[in-house]
Design a protein around this motif. Structure first.
Motif, PDB file in Angstrom:
ATOM      1  N   ASN A  64      -0.667  14.580  -4.931  1.00  0.00           N
ATOM      2  CA  ASN A  64      -1.759  15.539  -4.896  1.00  0.00           C
ATOM      3  C   ASN A  64      -1.706  17.041  -4.995  1.00  0.00           C
ATOM      4  O   ASN A  64      -2.182  17.786  -5.755  1.00  0.00           O
ATOM      5  N   ASP A 120       2.216   4.970   0.777  1.00  0.00           N
ATOM      6  CA  ASP A 120       2.125   5.788   2.268  1.00  0.00           C
ATOM      7  C   ASP A 120       1.401   7.103   1.730  1.00  0.00           C
ATOM      8  O   ASP A 120       1.435   7.687   0.743  1.00  0.00           O
ATOM      9  N   THR A 121       0.349   7.114   2.864  1.00  0.00           N
ATOM     10  CA  THR A 121      -0.541   8.381   2.474  1.00  0.00           C
ATOM     11  C   THR A 121      -0.014   9.805   2.402  1.00  0.00           C
ATOM     12  O   THR A 121      -0.396  10.585   1.829  1.00  0.00           O
ATOM     13  N   ASN A 122       1.344  10.149   2.827  1.00  0.00           N
ATOM     14  CA  ASN A 122       2.408  11.267   2.850  1.00  0.00           C
ATOM     15  C   ASN A 122       2.725  11.443   1.374  1.00  0.00           C
ATOM     16  O   ASN A 122       2.829  12.447   0.720  1.00  0.00           O
ATOM     17  N   ASP A 123       3.095  10.311   0.838  1.00  0.00           N
ATOM     18  CA  ASP A 123       3.479  10.317  -0.682  1.00  0.00           C
ATOM     19  C   ASP A 123       2.324  10.786  -1.543  1.00  0.00           C
ATOM     20  O   ASP A 123       2.363  11.340  -2.450  1.00  0.00           O
ATOM     21  N   VAL A 124       1.077  10.005  -1.304  1.00  0.00           N
ATOM     22  CA  VAL A 124      -0.201  10.120  -1.822  1.00  0.00           C
ATOM     23  C   VAL A 124      -0.342  11.855  -1.979  1.00  0.00           C
ATOM     24  O   VAL A 124      -0.808  12.599  -3.047  1.00  0.00           O
ATOM     25  N   ALA A 125      -0.570  12.411  -0.730  1.00  0.00           N
ATOM     26  CA  ALA A 125      -0.765  13.687  -0.458  1.00  0.00           C
ATOM     27  C   ALA A 125       0.365  14.515  -1.221  1.00  0.00           C
ATOM     28  O   ALA A 125       0.034  15.740  -1.794  1.00  0.00           O
ATOM     29  N   SER A 161       0.989  -1.139   0.030  1.00  0.00           N
ATOM     30  CA  SER A 161       0.009   0.068  -0.102  1.00  0.00           C
ATOM     31  C   SER A 161       0.909   1.162  -0.221  1.00  0.00           C
ATOM     32  O   SER A 161       1.816   1.239   0.640  1.00  0.00           O
TER      33      SER A 161
END
Length: 179
Positions: free
Chosen positions: A79, A71-76, A69
């Motif tokens: 974006n 990392d949400t920080n990388d997705v942010a 999955s």
């Protein structure tokens, strides 16, 4: 040209076992941009911004290639970069020719980073039909799209190096390196 975002992520690579960074300094970034005929002017995004996005894209692609999955920080980070240069389409019809153009008010590096981020999103979304892999050669960190399901290396040169390493290891009686 290959996917812009994959090419961007692959600016970190190994040469003779040492990590190299093609865009690690401002001059390297300028050379990389010029070689690809991309925007070279404009300092609306710092060199640090460029490296931060590149590293986030690399981590996202590595997670994708390894089945993890993201990392949400990388997705942010992706974006935020994509939102820096909003685009809109324009349809032009001239006789029997139809063109779809994309426009933005952003210029310089911000526009480039937004393009890279949007391309990375496209690569991630398309991964089920067009997978992304990490080269299986022992001394390679390149990410690539395989041309066939059984492809394990990013290039024939990496495949040859991996086979030679395996051959030498078995002749010495040592365990073969992973490939």
């Amino acid at each position: 040209m290959a996917d812009l975002s994959v090419d961007f992520a692959n600016t970190v690579y190994l040469r003779r076992g040492r990590t190299q960074d093609a865009i690690g300094d401002p001059e390297g970034l300028a050379d990389w941009l010029r070689d690809r005929r991309l925007v070279t002017g404009g300092d609306d995004a710092s060199h640090t911004d460029v490296l931060r996005l590149r590293d986030a894209v690399r981590r996202l692609f590595a997670a994708l290639a390894e089945g993890r999955s993201p990392d949400t920080n990388d997705v942010a980070e992706l974006n935020v970069a994509a939102a820096q240069a909003p685009t809109w389409p324009e349809l032009r019809v001239d006789g029997d020719q139809t063109l779809l153009l994309h426009h933005t008010h952003a210029t310089g590096r911000r526009a480039l980073l937004a393009d890279v981020a949007r391309d990375a999103m496209r690569v991630i979304e398309a991964a089920t039909t067009h997978p992304l892999r990490r080269c299986a050669a022992p001394a390679c960190v390149v990410l690539y799209h395989p041309e066939r399901a059984s492809q394990r290396w990013c290039s024939s040169a990496c495949g040859n190096r991996a086979r030679v390493a395996r051959h030498h290891a078995t002749r010495r009686g040592a365990p073969a390196p992973p490939t």
